[in-house]
Design a protein around this motif. Structure first.
Motif, short mmCIF file in Angstrom:
data_model
loop_
_atom_site.label_atom_id
_atom_site.label_comp_id
_atom_site.label_asym_id
_atom_site.label_seq_id
_atom_site.Cartn_x
_atom_site.Cartn_y
_atom_site.Cartn_z
N LEU A 211 -8.50 -31.11 11.36
CA LEU A 211 -8.54 -32.64 11.30
C LEU A 211 -7.23 -32.84 12.32
CD1 LEU A 211 -9.93 -35.15 11.00
CD2 LEU A 211 -8.71 -35.10 8.86
N ARG A 212 -6.03 -32.19 12.42
CA ARG A 212 -5.03 -32.57 13.14
C ARG A 212 -5.40 -32.81 14.46
NH1 ARG A 212 -1.95 -28.10 9.81
NH2 ARG A 212 -1.67 -28.97 7.88
N HIS A 213 -6.33 -31.83 14.88
CA HIS A 213 -6.52 -31.85 16.43
C HIS A 213 -7.63 -32.69 16.80
CE1 HIS A 213 -3.91 -28.64 16.56
NE2 HIS A 213 -4.51 -27.96 15.79
N ILE A 214 -8.30 -33.69 15.89
CA ILE A 214 -9.20 -34.51 16.13
C ILE A 214 -8.81 -35.82 16.39
CG2 ILE A 214 -11.43 -35.47 15.33
CD1 ILE A 214 -12.12 -32.90 13.88
N GLU A 215 -9.11 -36.76 17.28
CA GLU A 215 -8.66 -37.77 17.38
C GLU A 215 -9.32 -39.00 16.56
OE1 GLU A 215 -8.66 -41.51 20.87
OE2 GLU A 215 -9.43 -39.44 21.34
N ILE A 216 -8.64 -39.75 15.93
CA ILE A 216 -9.27 -40.79 15.18
C ILE A 216 -8.75 -42.00 15.51
CG2 ILE A 216 -9.20 -41.83 12.67
CD1 ILE A 216 -8.65 -38.84 11.68
N THR A 217 -9.61 -42.79 15.90
CA THR A 217 -9.50 -44.36 16.66
C THR A 217 -10.21 -45.34 15.95
OG1 THR A 217 -9.04 -43.25 18.50
CG2 THR A 217 -9.34 -45.58 18.81
N PRO A 218 -9.69 -46.58 15.40
CA PRO A 218 -8.18 -46.81 15.29
C PRO A 218 -7.61 -45.68 14.28
CG PRO A 218 -9.87 -48.40 14.08
CD PRO A 218 -10.44 -47.73 14.57
N ALA A 223 0.79 -42.93 6.09
CA ALA A 223 0.71 -41.88 5.00
C ALA A 223 -0.12 -41.02 4.98
CB ALA A 223 0.73 -42.59 3.57
N LYS A 224 -1.45 -41.37 5.33
CA LYS A 224 -2.55 -40.25 5.64
C LYS A 224 -2.36 -39.31 6.71
CE LYS A 224 -6.31 -43.21 3.32
NZ LYS A 224 -7.72 -43.69 3.67
N ARG A 225 -1.68 -39.99 7.94
CA ARG A 225 -1.54 -39.07 8.81
C ARG A 225 -0.54 -38.10 8.53
NH1 ARG A 225 -1.18 -43.99 11.78
NH2 ARG A 225 0.96 -43.60 12.07
N LEU A 226 0.61 -38.52 7.76
CA LEU A 226 1.66 -37.46 7.48
C LEU A 226 1.23 -36.46 6.59
CD1 LEU A 226 4.65 -37.00 7.59
CD2 LEU A 226 4.85 -38.24 5.34
N ALA A 227 0.05 -36.99 5.53
CA ALA A 227 -0.36 -35.92 5.02
C ALA A 227 -1.41 -34.72 5.59
CB ALA A 227 -1.30 -36.37 3.57
N ILE A 228 -2.07 -35.23 6.66
CA ILE A 228 -2.79 -34.43 7.35
C ILE A 228 -2.09 -33.73 8.36
CG2 ILE A 228 -4.43 -34.18 9.47
CD1 ILE A 228 -5.66 -37.25 8.39
N GLU A 229 -1.12 -33.90 8.82
CA GLU A 229 0.01 -33.20 9.84
C GLU A 229 0.76 -32.24 8.95
OE1 GLU A 229 2.44 -36.13 11.56
OE2 GLU A 229 0.63 -37.03 12.64
N GLN A 230 1.14 -32.39 7.55
CA GLN A 230 2.15 -31.53 7.16
C GLN A 230 1.51 -30.78 5.77
OE1 GLN A 230 5.40 -33.75 5.80
NE2 GLN A 230 6.12 -34.14 7.96
N LEU A 231 0.26 -31.16 5.50
CA LEU A 231 -0.39 -30.46 4.12
C LEU A 231 -0.35 -28.99 4.30
CD1 LEU A 231 -1.51 -30.40 1.15
CD2 LEU A 231 -3.76 -30.39 2.32
N PRO A 232 0.35 -27.92 3.53
CA PRO A 232 0.24 -26.59 3.71
C PRO A 232 -1.02 -26.19 3.02
CG PRO A 232 1.83 -26.94 2.05
CD PRO A 232 1.56 -28.38 2.78
N TYR A 233 -1.64 -24.98 3.24
CA TYR A 233 -2.88 -24.18 2.79
C TYR A 233 -2.22 -23.00 2.06
CZ TYR A 233 -6.20 -27.95 4.33
OH TYR A 233 -6.75 -28.95 4.37
N THR A 234 -3.19 -22.59 1.11
CA THR A 234 -2.87 -21.16 0.45
C THR A 234 -3.41 -20.04 1.50
OG1 THR A 234 -3.02 -22.14 -1.77
CG2 THR A 234 -3.40 -19.99 -1.50
N SER A 235 -2.65 -19.34 1.71
CA SER A 235 -3.20 -18.06 2.26
C SER A 235 -3.69 -17.12 1.27
CB SER A 235 -1.93 -16.96 3.02
OG SER A 235 -1.27 -18.07 3.99
N VAL A 236 -5.06 -16.57 1.77
CA VAL A 236 -5.58 -15.51 0.65
C VAL A 236 -6.53 -14.62 1.60
CG1 VAL A 236 -7.55 -15.58 -0.82
CG2 VAL A 236 -6.67 -17.78 -0.83
N ALA A 237 -6.28 -13.20 1.01
CA ALA A 237 -7.04 -12.19 1.79
C ALA A 237 -7.88 -11.88 0.63
CB ALA A 237 -5.79 -11.14 2.43
#
Length: 312
Positions: A211-218, A223-237
């Motif tokens: 979602l970080r790479h999809i334009e959202i207009t408006p 706060a939502k943009r910050l969460a989208i940009e910074q949320l880390p994910y669990t690495s699973v193998a």
């Protein structure tokens, strides 16, 4: 799980037979500090860890009760809108799971035992994520009474959706822009030179890393943009090992193994299936997952094989 109501609903809607599966903790063993441990439900288990006298007498299950499960009632209804409204509950969002266990009085040895398996399967382990996140998960899991699989393969569910919705599914049409609105919404897809599709609502389920790479207009709120940009994910193998016979079940039908090795747990996906063949899943999390995914296939199999040999 039975409390995944929509999944169960659609499986039944599509007439897909649900087959009861063994719960993950149904038949379990541990591999800790180089020792293979089968918990003794009727007496003390010789854990190779520095536990307090009280913790030794409590055992694994009652330590879970003392340090974790007994607290869950204080969370309130974790499914309620606006939860958590209580600041006394919300404060646990600013505390790691390791800090929470220490605040409950768990010794280092007890924490080393309790973190095996489920608690360490998030992020990079218990010191890396919000205690409230895990406590909410544990509270919701208390409504889990039965686990199912779909006879013939769980992939029958998405295939049933694809069959029913065939005229409406757009393949090879990546979304490049989302346009929220008060009365309708739209998405712009890369197909056909930028086609715009409108609807009453848009349900966006892509990971934030996409979602970080999809334009959202408006744009969304800050706060939502910050969460989208910074949320880390669990690495699973996940590495799957298939064998001509389930040799690991010849002594006892163990289906779930917790370890303190790079492969944190193993699970027998074929425990309830007929025939001699079996498939074990080995799972690594966090830094170990990132290390294993950089290996060659033969090295990944070798690492999992070493764990398999040590445990069984």
């Amino acid at each position: 799980p039975n409390n995944h109501r929509l999944v169960v609903k659609y499986a039944r809607l599509f007439n897909l037979p649900l087959w009861p599966s063994l719960h993950l903790a149904a038949v379990r063993l541990f591999y800790v500090r180089g020792k293979r441990i089968v918990p003794n439900p009727r007496g003390e288990t010789p854990w190779p860890l520095d536990l307090t006298p009280e913790e030794k007498s409590l055992g694994y299950a009652r330590m879970w009760e003392k340090y974790l499960r007994s607290f869950l009632g204080a969370l309130g209804d974790a499914t309620a809108p606006g939860w958590p409204a209580d600041p006394e509950v919300e404060k646990y969002d600013r505390m790691s799971m390791g800090e929470f266990l220490r605040s409950r009085g768990a010794s280092p040895g007890a924490i080393a035992l309790l973190r095996l398996g489920y608690l360490d399967l998030i992020g990079d382990g218990i010191e890396s994520y919000s205690a409230l996140f895990m406590l909410r998960n544990l509270a919701l899991r208390q409504t889990e009474k039965q686990v199912y699989s779909i006879r013939g393969g769980n992939d029958l569910l998405p295939k049933a959706f694809a069959t029913r919705l065939a005229p409406r599914i757009r393949y090879n049409s990546p979304v490049v822009r989302i346009e929220p609105g008060e009365r309708s919404a739209a998405v712009v897809v890369a197909a056909a030179g930028g086609e715009r599709l409108t609807a009453d609502h848009v349900v966006c389920t892509v990971p934030f890393s996409v979602l970080r790479h999809i334009e959202i207009t408006p744009p969304l709120s800050g706060a939502k943009r910050l969460a989208i940009e910074q949320l880390p994910y669990t690495s699973v193998a996940r590495v799957y090992l298939q064998a001509k016979r389930r040799f690991w079940a010849e002594e006892n039908p163990y289906v779930y193994v917790d370890t303190d090795l790079p492969i944190l747990w193993m699970y027998d996906h074929t425990a309830t299936q007929p025939g001699p063949r079996g498939i074990l899943e080995g799972q690594a999390i966090g830094a170990e997952a990132r290390r294993i995914t950089q290996m060659t296939e033969s090295d990944r199999l070798r690492v999992n094989g070493l764990v398999l040999g040590a445990v069984f």
